[in-house]
Design a protein around this motif. Structure first.
Motif, PDB file in Angstrom:
ATOM      1  N   GLU A  97     -74.779 -38.154  22.577  1.00  0.00           N
ATOM      2  CA  GLU A  97     -73.267 -38.063  22.305  1.00  0.00           C
ATOM      3  C   GLU A  97     -72.168 -36.970  22.990  1.00  0.00           C
ATOM      4  O   GLU A  97     -71.861 -37.438  23.984  1.00  0.00           O
ATOM      5  CB  GLU A  97     -73.091 -37.313  21.080  1.00  0.00           C
ATOM      6  N   GLN A  98     -73.099 -36.220  24.278  1.00  0.00           N
ATOM      7  CA  GLN A  98     -73.146 -35.596  24.768  1.00  0.00           C
ATOM      8  C   GLN A  98     -72.935 -36.187  26.730  1.00  0.00           C
ATOM      9  O   GLN A  98     -71.755 -35.763  27.208  1.00  0.00           O
ATOM     10  CB  GLN A  98     -73.597 -33.632  25.442  1.00  0.00           C
ATOM     11  N   MET A  99     -73.839 -36.812  26.898  1.00  0.00           N
ATOM     12  CA  MET A  99     -73.782 -37.602  27.996  1.00  0.00           C
ATOM     13  C   MET A  99     -72.958 -38.782  28.304  1.00  0.00           C
ATOM     14  O   MET A  99     -71.415 -38.650  29.091  1.00  0.00           O
ATOM     15  CB  MET A  99     -75.265 -38.163  27.900  1.00  0.00           C
ATOM     16  N   GLU A 100     -72.098 -39.274  26.661  1.00  0.00           N
ATOM     17  CA  GLU A 100     -71.361 -39.913  26.837  1.00  0.00           C
ATOM     18  C   GLU A 100     -69.804 -39.627  27.704  1.00  0.00           C
ATOM     19  O   GLU A 100     -68.969 -39.541  28.343  1.00  0.00           O
ATOM     20  CB  GLU A 100     -71.211 -40.795  25.017  1.00  0.00           C
ATOM     21  N   GLU A 101     -70.051 -37.994  26.331  1.00  0.00           N
ATOM     22  CA  GLU A 101     -68.658 -36.784  27.042  1.00  0.00           C
ATOM     23  C   GLU A 101     -68.410 -36.122  28.861  1.00  0.00           C
ATOM     24  O   GLU A 101     -67.951 -36.976  29.603  1.00  0.00           O
ATOM     25  CB  GLU A 101     -68.352 -36.033  26.397  1.00  0.00           C
ATOM     26  N   SER A 102     -69.934 -36.630  28.996  1.00  0.00           N
ATOM     27  CA  SER A 102     -69.751 -36.438  30.638  1.00  0.00           C
ATOM     28  C   SER A 102     -69.529 -37.918  31.468  1.00  0.00           C
ATOM     29  O   SER A 102     -69.152 -37.406  32.469  1.00  0.00           O
ATOM     30  CB  SER A 102     -71.798 -36.396  30.676  1.00  0.00           C
ATOM     31  N   ARG A 103     -69.952 -38.445  31.301  1.00  0.00           N
ATOM     32  CA  ARG A 103     -69.685 -40.314  31.470  1.00  0.00           C
ATOM     33  C   ARG A 103     -68.354 -40.445  32.054  1.00  0.00           C
ATOM     34  O   ARG A 103     -67.345 -40.751  32.830  1.00  0.00           O
ATOM     35  CB  ARG A 103     -69.930 -41.545  30.663  1.00  0.00           C
ATOM     36  N   ARG A 104     -67.236 -40.314  30.417  1.00  0.00           N
ATOM     37  CA  ARG A 104     -66.416 -40.104  30.440  1.00  0.00           C
ATOM     38  C   ARG A 104     -65.166 -39.313  31.006  1.00  0.00           C
ATOM     39  O   ARG A 104     -64.361 -40.095  32.235  1.00  0.00           O
ATOM     40  CB  ARG A 104     -65.687 -40.078  28.789  1.00  0.00           C
ATOM     41  N   ARG A 105     -65.843 -37.665  31.146  1.00  0.00           N
ATOM     42  CA  ARG A 105     -65.108 -36.638  32.427  1.00  0.00           C
ATOM     43  C   ARG A 105     -65.553 -36.809  33.813  1.00  0.00           C
ATOM     44  O   ARG A 105     -64.931 -36.257  34.641  1.00  0.00           O
ATOM     45  CB  ARG A 105     -65.384 -35.800  31.437  1.00  0.00           C
ATOM     46  N   ARG A 106     -66.918 -37.588  33.988  1.00  0.00           N
ATOM     47  CA  ARG A 106     -67.193 -37.936  35.470  1.00  0.00           C
ATOM     48  C   ARG A 106     -68.097 -36.360  35.661  1.00  0.00           C
ATOM     49  O   ARG A 106     -67.370 -35.491  37.227  1.00  0.00           O
ATOM     50  CB  ARG A 106     -66.625 -38.703  36.079  1.00  0.00           C
ATOM     51  N   VAL A 107     -68.341 -35.843  35.147  1.00  0.00           N
ATOM     52  CA  VAL A 107     -68.670 -34.119  35.014  1.00  0.00           C
ATOM     53  C   VAL A 107     -70.674 -33.981  34.627  1.00  0.00           C
ATOM     54  O   VAL A 107     -70.948 -35.015  33.399  1.00  0.00           O
ATOM     55  CB  VAL A 107     -68.357 -32.878  34.212  1.00  0.00           C
ATOM     56  N   PRO A 108     -71.424 -33.302  35.158  1.00  0.00           N
ATOM     57  CA  PRO A 108     -72.853 -32.833  34.666  1.00  0.00           C
ATOM     58  C   PRO A 108     -72.623 -32.263  33.661  1.00  0.00           C
ATOM     59  O   PRO A 108     -71.771 -31.711  32.946  1.00  0.00           O
ATOM     60  CB  PRO A 108     -73.487 -32.449  36.479  1.00  0.00           C
ATOM     61  N   ILE A 109     -73.895 -32.489  33.044  1.00  0.00           N
ATOM     62  CA  ILE A 109     -74.437 -32.096  31.911  1.00  0.00           C
ATOM     63  C   ILE A 109     -75.278 -30.368  32.761  1.00  0.00           C
ATOM     64  O   ILE A 109     -75.955 -30.807  33.011  1.00  0.00           O
ATOM     65  CB  ILE A 109     -75.355 -31.911  30.538  1.00  0.00           C
ATOM     66  N   ARG A 110     -74.885 -29.041  32.104  1.00  0.00           N
ATOM     67  CA  ARG A 110     -76.377 -28.587  32.852  1.00  0.00           C
ATOM     68  C   ARG A 110     -76.227 -27.181  31.047  1.00  0.00           C
ATOM     69  O   ARG A 110     -75.715 -27.327  29.840  1.00  0.00           O
ATOM     70  CB  ARG A 110     -74.752 -27.180  33.426  1.00  0.00           C
ATOM     71  N   LEU A 111     -77.241 -26.760  31.821  1.00  0.00           N
ATOM     72  CA  LEU A 111     -77.989 -26.011  30.530  1.00  0.00           C
ATOM     73  C   LEU A 111     -79.515 -24.642  30.511  1.00  0.00           C
ATOM     74  O   LEU A 111     -80.242 -25.393  32.234  1.00  0.00           O
ATOM     75  CB  LEU A 111     -78.723 -27.044  28.794  1.00  0.00           C
ATOM     76  N   GLN A 112     -79.742 -24.186  30.269  1.00  0.00           N
ATOM     77  CA  GLN A 112     -80.829 -23.724  30.497  1.00  0.00           C
ATOM     78  C   GLN A 112     -82.257 -23.590  29.210  1.00  0.00           C
ATOM     79  O   GLN A 112     -81.655 -23.312  28.279  1.00  0.00           O
ATOM     80  CB  GLN A 112     -80.449 -22.308  31.095  1.00  0.00           C
ATOM     81  N   VAL A 113     -83.467 -23.325  29.543  1.00  0.00           N
ATOM     82  CA  VAL A 113     -84.348 -23.354  28.382  1.00  0.00           C
ATOM     83  C   VAL A 113     -84.266 -22.599  28.916  1.00  0.00           C
ATOM     84  O   VAL A 113     -85.448 -22.211  29.974  1.00  0.00           O
ATOM     85  CB  VAL A 113     -84.767 -24.642  28.247  1.00  0.00           C
ATOM     86  N   LEU A 114     -85.464 -21.626  28.022  1.00  0.00           N
ATOM     87  CA  LEU A 114     -86.868 -21.056  28.154  1.00  0.00           C
ATOM     88  C   LEU A 114     -87.962 -22.180  28.963  1.00  0.00           C
ATOM     89  O   LEU A 114     -87.734 -22.805  28.524  1.00  0.00           O
ATOM     90  CB  LEU A 114     -87.256 -20.505  26.935  1.00  0.00           C
ATOM     91  N   ARG A 115     -88.659 -20.841  29.445  1.00  0.00           N
ATOM     92  CA  ARG A 115     -89.711 -21.667  30.528  1.00  0.00           C
ATOM     93  C   ARG A 115     -90.436 -22.462  29.689  1.00  0.00           C
ATOM     94  O   ARG A 115     -91.359 -23.550  29.774  1.00  0.00           O
ATOM     95  CB  ARG A 115     -90.453 -20.717  31.308  1.00  0.00           C
ATOM     96  N   MET A 116     -91.474 -21.932  28.229  1.00  0.00           N
ATOM     97  CA  MET A 116     -92.386 -22.594  27.069  1.00  0.00           C
ATOM     98  C   MET A 116     -91.850 -22.832  25.942  1.00  0.00           C
ATOM     99  O   MET A 116     -92.964 -23.980  25.401  1.00  0.00           O
ATOM    100  CB  MET A 116     -92.996 -21.263  26.567  1.00  0.00           C
ATOM    101  N   ASN A 117     -90.408 -23.229  26.354  1.00  0.00           N
ATOM    102  CA  ASN A 117     -89.592 -24.314  25.416  1.00  0.00           C
ATOM    103  C   ASN A 117     -90.143 -25.409  25.697  1.00  0.00           C
ATOM    104  O   ASN A 117     -90.096 -25.928  26.404  1.00  0.00           O
ATOM    105  CB  ASN A 117     -88.259 -23.895  25.053  1.00  0.00           C
TER     106      ASN A 117
END
Length: 150
Positions: A97-117
């Motif tokens: 769903e977030q990817m669809e919103e990203s496509r619609r807005r033409r912006v990337p999605i960013r996140l951070q994740v703990l190295r061991m997650n």
């Protein structure tokens, strides 16, 4: 059926206990120690019911989702799903769903994740690329392949 609803202050205890359930293993694996007081502090700093959504399965809370929209990107701040529902496609569905919103807005999605997650595997499978890292986190980004070719 999985739905998202606005988080309320009354969801605080569910969200705090979910934080503990979701992060304990990865924190112990990555840092060697689970400090309950420290983790409660991290939770309190990040608990923003007005910015969070509760993930429900058939009306029962099973997770927390939080994102922030910026003009030039979408920042996924939190996806926590209770271990009992992990691996059932809920995370993929939320991210799709977030990817669809990203496509619609033409912006990337960013996140951070703990190295061991282990969620890093899910993000990579969905096309998120590692764009940086520090001592604790890996920074990832997803861009619509069609948008980059326009």
């Amino acid at each position: 059926m999985v739905t998202l609803r606005a988080a309320l202050e009354s969801d605080r205890e569910f969200s705090r206990s979910l934080h503990h359930v979701c992060y304990r293993d990865v924190v112990e694996q990555q840092f060697g120690l689970w400090d309950e007081e420290l983790q409660d502090g991290f939770f309190a700093d990040g608990w923003k019911p007005g910015e969070s959504q509760i993930v429900e399965r058939d009306g029962v809370p099973v997770g927390v989702f939080r994102r922030t929209d910026f003009a030039d990107h979408i920042l996924i701040r939190e996806i926590q799903l209770h271990p009992d529902v992990q691996g059932q496609g809920f995370g993929s569905r939320i991210l799709s769903e977030q990817m669809e919103e990203s496509r619609r807005r033409r912006v990337p999605i960013r996140l951070q994740v703990l190295r061991m997650n282990r969620a890093r595997v899910l993000y990579a499978r969905l096309g998120f690329l590692e764009i940086g890292e520090n001592e604790y986190f890996v920074f990832m980004e997803w861009r619509d392949a069609d948008a980059t070719s326009r």
